[in-house]
Design an enzyme around this catalytic site. Structure first.
Site, PDB file in Angstrom:
ATOM      1  N   ASP A  80      10.655  -4.995   8.501  1.00 42.96           N
ATOM      2  CA  ASP A  80       9.644  -4.701   9.514  1.00 42.96           C
ATOM      3  C   ASP A  80       9.497  -5.984  10.348  1.00 42.96           C
ATOM      4  O   ASP A  80      10.437  -6.794  10.375  1.00 42.96           O
ATOM      5  CB  ASP A  80       8.337  -4.251   8.842  1.00 42.96           C
ATOM      6  CG  ASP A  80       7.422  -3.501   9.808  1.00 42.96           C
ATOM      7  OD1 ASP A  80       7.651  -2.309  10.056  1.00 42.96           O
ATOM      8  OD2 ASP A  80       6.473  -4.117  10.339  1.00 42.96           O
TER       9      ASP A  80
ATOM     10  N   ALA B  35       4.626   4.099   2.686  1.00 41.83           N
ATOM     11  CA  ALA B  35       4.098   2.838   2.150  1.00 41.83           C
ATOM     12  C   ALA B  35       4.264   1.744   3.191  1.00 41.83           C
ATOM     13  O   ALA B  35       4.971   1.924   4.186  1.00 41.83           O
ATOM     14  CB  ALA B  35       4.853   2.448   0.882  1.00 41.83           C
ATOM     15  N   LYS B  36       3.630   0.648   2.984  1.00 38.89           N
ATOM     16  CA  LYS B  36       3.874  -0.543   3.807  1.00 38.89           C
ATOM     17  C   LYS B  36       3.444  -1.754   3.009  1.00 38.89           C
ATOM     18  O   LYS B  36       2.577  -1.664   2.138  1.00 38.89           O
ATOM     19  CB  LYS B  36       3.040  -0.479   5.091  1.00 38.89           C
ATOM     20  CG  LYS B  36       3.597  -1.340   6.184  1.00 38.89           C
ATOM     21  CD  LYS B  36       4.792  -0.644   6.796  1.00 38.89           C
ATOM     22  CE  LYS B  36       5.262  -1.265   8.068  1.00 38.89           C
ATOM     23  NZ  LYS B  36       6.092  -0.302   8.813  1.00 38.89           N
ATOM     24  N   GLY B  37       4.060  -2.878   3.325  1.00 34.33           N
ATOM     25  CA  GLY B  37       3.678  -4.121   2.675  1.00 34.33           C
ATOM     26  C   GLY B  37       3.702  -5.250   3.673  1.00 34.33           C
ATOM     27  O   GLY B  37       4.198  -5.102   4.793  1.00 34.33           O
TER      28      GLY B  37
ATOM     29  N   VAL C 185       0.857  -1.188   0.000  1.00 35.62           N
ATOM     30  CA  VAL C 185       0.000   0.000   0.000  1.00 35.62           C
ATOM     31  C   VAL C 185       0.891   1.235   0.000  1.00 35.62           C
ATOM     32  O   VAL C 185       1.814   1.351   0.802  1.00 35.62           O
ATOM     33  CB  VAL C 185      -0.920   0.006   1.254  1.00 35.62           C
ATOM     34  CG1 VAL C 185      -1.668   1.334   1.350  1.00 35.62           C
ATOM     35  CG2 VAL C 185      -1.902  -1.159   1.219  1.00 35.62           C
TER      36      VAL C 185
END
Ligand code: GLU
Length: 415
Positions: free
Chosen positions: A145, A104-106, A59
């Site tokens: 992460d 962003a992050k995934g 995202v």
């Protein structure tokens, strides 16, 4: 039990602060929602030859200030709303520390603790190929992460590079040094937490060398924070990970505890402490509490039992909004995630800069620059908190959202 949706919480925090900003409501409406979200369902060969399906997400919340930036996590609780919330936090975090990135992050919904190294590698390579068309050194740069590490970043770099036909180190940060990783990245988030603890203690007139500290989450962030704090004389009286916790009011031997965790994979079983449950560590009376694991751990169910002066949010989103308000009313100083754990993404920025410039910086240069950036952000947040009589979180969000809104307004709306 309250229903805990991190994205609803992220939006509630945004709305509270946005209402106080003197900004065009249309611009605020634009930056409130995520810009792009990609959901992928993909197959992986497991070691027994069976094909397993996984769901992954990337995202991009906002790219007005630069390429999207943020980690990739592998965890059973990963879902779209969690990743949306975490992407939004990244936008505010990069704006707060004034590095030229968006947010962003995934993540992939999986349990890497029950997977072999080979399975994790195949999962990583397939996931990256699925999202390869939206990542890149100029567009979106992943990083470690929860439950991902330098090895996973190396597979990301290799997969992306194989698809391009040449090496692209700048596509990901948190890589091993051998392929363009930077000195100081591994410890950066914990070091940033330590600096924030020192700055906060200083503002409250607390002597850190006599302080007691409880750490929930003894992973990369929690263990480095513990080490740095114990080096200045603070007593780490409690620590936990997902499997359990320990209390020792005389202070845990942090170095020995880190060795024990490296050997056994958990703090559980460390001989020199009384065993307690994982979350019990949050309610051990202490001067500094560091939640450094997952979101939504400080809730209305336990906030009344939390007895501390300073909370350093090493994790992203550990405190739900109602509990945050209760802590503010009780004068507990909460250093919010987007400031407390920003050391990681700051050093990621240095890694990316070195990659695209094909330069290497010295470790003390990296650490000094990071400390200065965190201090500048901390000081501006603290001043606004005093001036406006708002929590550090609201002060941090005011600065961050204001900057993203300004960038959006300056660029204008296309077409
Ligand atoms: N996952 C880390 C965070 O939440 C690091 C992100 C990055 O370095 O891009 O800040």
């Amino acid at each position: 039990m309250q229903k805990l949706n991190p994205y609803e919480f992220a939006l509630a925090s945004f709305d509270k602060v946005a209402a106080t900003l003197d900004m065009d409501p249309g611009i605020l409406k634009k930056i409130r929602v995520v810009n792009r979200e990609l959901v992928v369902n993909f197959p992986v060969f497991m070691d027994d030859g069976a094909i397993e399906m996984f769901t992954g997400f990337r995202v991009q919340h906002d790219i007005s200030r630069g390429p999207a930036k943020g980690g990739i996590r592998y965890h059973p609780t990963v879902d779209l709303d969690t990743i949306r919330a975490l992407a939004m936090f990244m936008t505010w975090k990069t704006a707060l520390v004034q590095i030229p990135f968006g947010g962003a992050k995934g993540g992939v919904q999986c349990n890497p603790k029950q997977m072999s190294l080979g399975e994790i590698e195949r999962l990583t390579r397939r996931f990256i190929s699925e999202i390869s068309f939206i990542i890149g050194p100029e567009s979106d740069i992943p990083a470690p992460d929860v439950y991902t590490n330098a090895q996973v970043m190396a597979w990301i770099m290799d997969t992306y590079s194989m698809m391009k036909g040449y090496s692209v180190p700048g596509v990901v940060t948190g890589k091993p040094i051998s392929i363009g990783g930077t000195l100081g990245r591994q410890e950066a988030t914990g070091n940033g937490c330590f600096y924030c603890t020192a700055f906060a203690a200083d503002r409250l007139g607390m002597d850190l060398s006599r302080a007691t500290v409880a750490i929930q989450g003894f992973g990369n962030v929690g263990s480095v924070s513990a080490m740095r704090l114990s080096e200045v004389g603070a007593k780490i009286i409690a620590a936990s990970d997902s499997q359990g916790g320990l209390v020792n009011l005389n202070g845990l031997d942090v170095e020995a505890l880190i060795k024990h965790k490296e050997k056994t994979g958990t703090v559980v079983g460390f001989p020199d402490g009384d065993p307690v449950g994982s979350v019990d560590v949050l309610t051990v009376p202490c001067d500094v509490l560091i939640p450094a694991a997952m979101e939504n751990v400080i809730t209305m169910d336990n906030v009344d039992r939390i007895s501390t002066k300073i909370i350093i949010e090493g994790a992203n989103g550990p405190t739900i909004p109602d509990a945050d308000e209760a802590l503010y009313q009780r004068d507990v100083l909460v250093v919010p995630d987007i400031l407390a754990n920003a050391g990681g993404v700051v050093v990621s920025y240095f890694e990316w800069v070195q990659n695209i410039q094909k330069l290497t910086w010295r470790e003390n240069e990296i650490n000094d620059r990071m400390k200065e950036i965190i201090y500048t952000a901390f000081a501006s947040v603290f001043d606004l908190h005093r001036l406006k009589k708002v929590s550090l979180r609201d002060a941090a969000l005011t600065l961050a959202i204001g900057r993203v809104a300004q960038a959006t307004a300056d660029r204008g709306i296309y077409p």
